[in-house]
Design a protein around this motif. Structure first.
Motif, PDB file in Angstrom:
ATOM      1  N   ASP A  84       7.122 -13.907   6.061  1.00 38.93           N
ATOM      2  CA  ASP A  84       7.582 -12.538   6.330  1.00 38.93           C
ATOM      3  C   ASP A  84       8.265 -11.843   5.168  1.00 38.93           C
ATOM      4  O   ASP A  84       7.600 -11.345   4.287  1.00 38.93           O
ATOM      5  CB  ASP A  84       8.464 -12.513   7.573  1.00 38.93           C
ATOM      6  N   SER A  88       7.540  -8.899   0.785  1.00 38.53           N
ATOM      7  CA  SER A  88       7.911  -7.504   0.488  1.00 38.53           C
ATOM      8  C   SER A  88       7.924  -7.260  -1.029  1.00 38.53           C
ATOM      9  O   SER A  88       8.504  -8.040  -1.790  1.00 38.53           O
ATOM     10  CB  SER A  88       9.285  -7.220   1.098  1.00 38.53           C
ATOM     11  N   THR A 108      -3.489  -4.169   6.956  1.00 36.17           N
ATOM     12  CA  THR A 108      -2.474  -3.673   7.898  1.00 36.17           C
ATOM     13  C   THR A 108      -1.331  -4.679   8.004  1.00 36.17           C
ATOM     14  O   THR A 108      -0.146  -4.331   7.930  1.00 36.17           O
ATOM     15  CB  THR A 108      -3.111  -3.446   9.297  1.00 36.17           C
ATOM     16  N   TRP A 109      -1.712  -5.949   8.153  1.00 31.63           N
ATOM     17  CA  TRP A 109      -0.734  -7.040   8.274  1.00 31.63           C
ATOM     18  C   TRP A 109       0.164  -7.075   7.033  1.00 31.63           C
ATOM     19  O   TRP A 109       1.384  -7.200   7.133  1.00 31.63           O
ATOM     20  CB  TRP A 109      -1.510  -8.349   8.459  1.00 31.63           C
ATOM     21  N   SER A 111       0.748  -4.632   4.838  1.00 33.37           N
ATOM     22  CA  SER A 111       1.589  -3.429   4.683  1.00 33.37           C
ATOM     23  C   SER A 111       2.768  -3.447   5.658  1.00 33.37           C
ATOM     24  O   SER A 111       3.858  -2.967   5.335  1.00 33.37           O
ATOM     25  CB  SER A 111       0.752  -2.151   4.750  1.00 33.37           C
ATOM     26  N   GLU A 112       2.580  -4.064   6.831  1.00 36.76           N
ATOM     27  CA  GLU A 112       3.712  -4.228   7.767  1.00 36.76           C
ATOM     28  C   GLU A 112       4.810  -5.115   7.164  1.00 36.76           C
ATOM     29  O   GLU A 112       5.960  -5.074   7.581  1.00 36.76           O
ATOM     30  CB  GLU A 112       3.227  -4.848   9.084  1.00 36.76           C
ATOM     31  N   ARG A 113       4.420  -5.930   6.184  1.00 36.20           N
ATOM     32  CA  ARG A 113       5.390  -6.833   5.519  1.00 36.20           C
ATOM     33  C   ARG A 113       5.791  -6.312   4.141  1.00 36.20           C
ATOM     34  O   ARG A 113       6.364  -7.046   3.329  1.00 36.20           O
ATOM     35  CB  ARG A 113       4.785  -8.241   5.419  1.00 36.20           C
TER      36      ARG A 113
END
Ligand code: FVH
Length: 297
Positions: A84, A88, A108-109, A111-113
């Motif tokens: 997780d 970043s 997508t996965w 960019s969510e992180r």
């Protein structure tokens, strides 16, 4: 510092391909951190100067550019999902083979992180990595590719960014593999025909390869006709009805020479459908309409 001549790189996954990728970065003098589920596979790379991270999280945080090369996307999620926060600010360049759908989901996965995402496809074997002829496609974040282009190009002289849609690299990859199998099947079928008359495949080879140069010219014309999008397909070289007659000869010769008719019968059926749709006077490019409309098959 990222994307400069000696920016640090992390490679996750040290199978046959991952080891070749890490070795190419090391040869170019990049500080290279590696991680593998089975750490023993890092031994040669460590001798060459790589740093073996004890955990995937430490590997990821060692560099802005994180290259991943695992068996499947599921394996990638197994390794990266628990991290997780570590992702970043990273650029994830995923060279794991998968589908265009998986590539889009993974963007997508990522960019969510908080990670920028590049999906890559390698059209090379490990021994080719780092060479001028190695083709690697990337799609996804344009700015991430631009920033790390020089580093990523160390993996292959023909490294190319193909667009923002992260699924594009995979589509280029499978489309080219399709060209390869189509060509190889036809070559091997042709070799079988000539073998049936006592001619060696090596005697057939130079004729087959020089014929590909002619096919290249036909395809060049057809690409323009397909892109014109006006459904005109002028028969500048030969009409589809003429192709059809020649395919019937191929089918007949295969039968009489005792060679499998599977391949010519398949092409025969395809072209017949195009003729039935009224494309007899068009060029071979008209076949695009069959492939673009699977429901009509
Ligand atoms: N080798 C080639 O020529 C091709 C060319 C074109 C594209 N590929 C793709 O690259 C991916 C990796 O291929 P590879 O040849 O390196 O494959 P392996 O030598 O089998 O290494 C697999 C690595 O994946 C790790 N791994 C697998 N499952 C897991 C998991 N659940 N958790 C963590 N790691 C996993 C494996 O680890 P280990 O077994 O050594 O511990 C290896 O590092 C692939 O997508 C090709 O299609 C290669």
């Amino acid at each position: 510092m990222a994307g400069n001549d000696r920016s640090p790189v992390t490679v996750i996954g040290l199978g046959l391909m991952g080891q070749a990728l890490a070795a190419a970065f090391l040869r170019a003098g990049h500080p290279t951190t590696v991680w593998n589920r089975t750490p023993e596979k890092a031994a040669d790379l460590v001798r060459e100067g790589a740093v073996l991270a004890p955990t995937a999280a430490e590997a990821v945080t060692a560099s802005e550019l994180v290259v991943v090369c695992l068996t499947t996307y599921d394996a990638m999620h197994e390794v990266l999902d628990p991290l997780d926060g570590a992702l970043s600010g990273r650029v994830l360049a995923n060279l794991t083979s998968g589908s265009s759908e998986q590539a889009r989901e993974t963007e997508t996965w990522a960019s969510e992180r908080g990670a920028a995402y590049l999906d890559g496809a390698i059209m090379a074997i490990p021994a080719m990595i780092g060479g001028d002829e190695a083709v690697l496609f990337y799609s996804g974040s344009a700015s991430a590719f631009e920033k790390h282009e020089a580093t990523l190009k160390l993996l292959g002289g023909r490294t190319t960014y193909v667009g923002e849609d992260p699924g594009l690299a995979v589509l280029y990859d499978v489309a080219l593999l399709g060209v390869m199998w189509g060509t190889l099947n036809s070559f091997v079928h042709g070799a079988a025909l000539l073998k049936s008359a006592g001619i060696d495949a090596t005697a057939f080879l130079p004729w087959a390869t020089s014929w590909l140069d002619a096919v290249k010219l036909f395809a060049t014309d057809y690409a323009g006709q397909i892109d014109a999008g006006d459904a005109k397909y002028p028969a500048n070289d030969a009409k589809l009805s003429t192709h059809f007659a020649s395919i019937e000869h191929l089918l007949h010769e295969s039968e009489t020479q005792g060679v499998s008719t599977e391949l010519p019968a398949f092409v025969h059926a395809l072209v017949k459908r195009a003729l039935d749709k009224g494309h007899g006077d068009n060029s071979y490019a008209a076949m695009i309409e069959l492939f673009q409309d699977p429901k009509a098959s």
